[in-house]
Design an enzyme around this catalytic site. Structure first.
Site: not given
Ligand code: DGL
Length: 256
Positions: A7-8, A70, A148, A179, A181
């Site tokens: 993932d990012s 992701c 984040e 998503c 997140h």
């Protein structure tokens, strides 16, 4: 079994946690490309080149399975017909395809996702193919930076959630958290909606149960984390999110 996830940033941990709960002690490899977070608003050409580097990295680790933790990169794979199967030896598992399996044909849907995921339209394509007609989509670009930065609750998170969800309290049968997140905010999100929330990670664990021979293993769980950006930040946030999982974590900085 050697299982890779990427993932990012910390979003894919929402998938990793559920896979660990289901399968216990496997060899886990998690790539957090937080040098390039957020993926949601980066140019697709850049993300595609980057994705090749990520898949090559997993190939060098000789993993058996790569789980797309992701939705943004999975959208790129699906929409640009990126042929993972012919180019790599591992099994690639799509989060979007498996999320859509959790949806009924008659459901009315609100999809929350990154700008790129909405613009690429992979979810919409699969939902329409399944026969759904009542689909609304909302890009929530402020969620990823919020998460984040560790603002998972409190005033800041509340006002961003209110901003995105103010008129969606009861309108839909299901809200897809498109998503990885977003499930980190799930508890708080429930304050702003009465709709059923779909976490695509459950589609991934269903797929693994139905299509692989992996069995739950006991013993000390270990995860190797590979981080492209700020290691300390990832360490702190992953510890916070994974605090209810008993495991050993190893952190290594890498360049893709
Ligand atoms: N967690 C990722 C996703 O599922 C990427 C979010 C981002 O970096 O914008 O789309």
């Amino acid at each position: 079994m050697k299982i890779g996830l990427f993932d990012s940033g910390i979003g894919g941990l929402t998938v990793l946690k559920k896979v660990i709960r289901q399968y216990g002690n496997q060899e886990y490899f998690y790539l957090a490309d937080n040098l390039n977070v957020p993926y949601g608003s980066k140019p697709i050409s850049f993300l595609k080149e980057n994705l090749v580097k990520i898949l090559n990295f997993f190939s060098s680790l000789k993993v058996d399975i790569v789980i797309s933790a992701c939705n943004t990169t999975d959208s790129i794979i699906k929409i640009t017909n990126f042929d993972v199967k012919s180019n790599y030896n591992f099994i690639y598992i799509s989060i979007i395809e498996n999320a859509v399996k959790k949806i009924e044909k008659t459901d009315s849907i609100l999809l929350l996702a990154t700008e790129n995921t909405i613009n690429l339209g992979a979810y919409k394509k699969f939902l329409l193919e399944k026969g759904l007609s009542d689909i609304e989509e909302k890009a929530c670009p402020l969620f990823v930076p919020l998460i984040e930065e560790g603002y998972w609750n409190g005033q800041m998170a509340d006002s961003v959630m209110r901003f995105y969800l103010q008129d969606s309290k009861t309108k839909y049968d299901k809200i897809i958290l498109g998503c990885t997140h977003y499930p980190i905010l799930e508890k708080q999100l429930k304050k702003y909606t009465n709709n059923n929330i779909v976490d695509p990670a459950d589609g991934i664990t269903d797929f693994l149960k139905e299509n692989t021979q992996i069995t739950k293993e006991t013993g000390k769980i270990k995860v190797n984390y590979y981080i492209t950006g700020n290691v300390k930040k990832f360490q702190d946030l992953s510890k916070k999110f994974m605090k209810d999982v008993k495991y050993d974590a190893f952190f290594e900085k890498i360049n893709l």
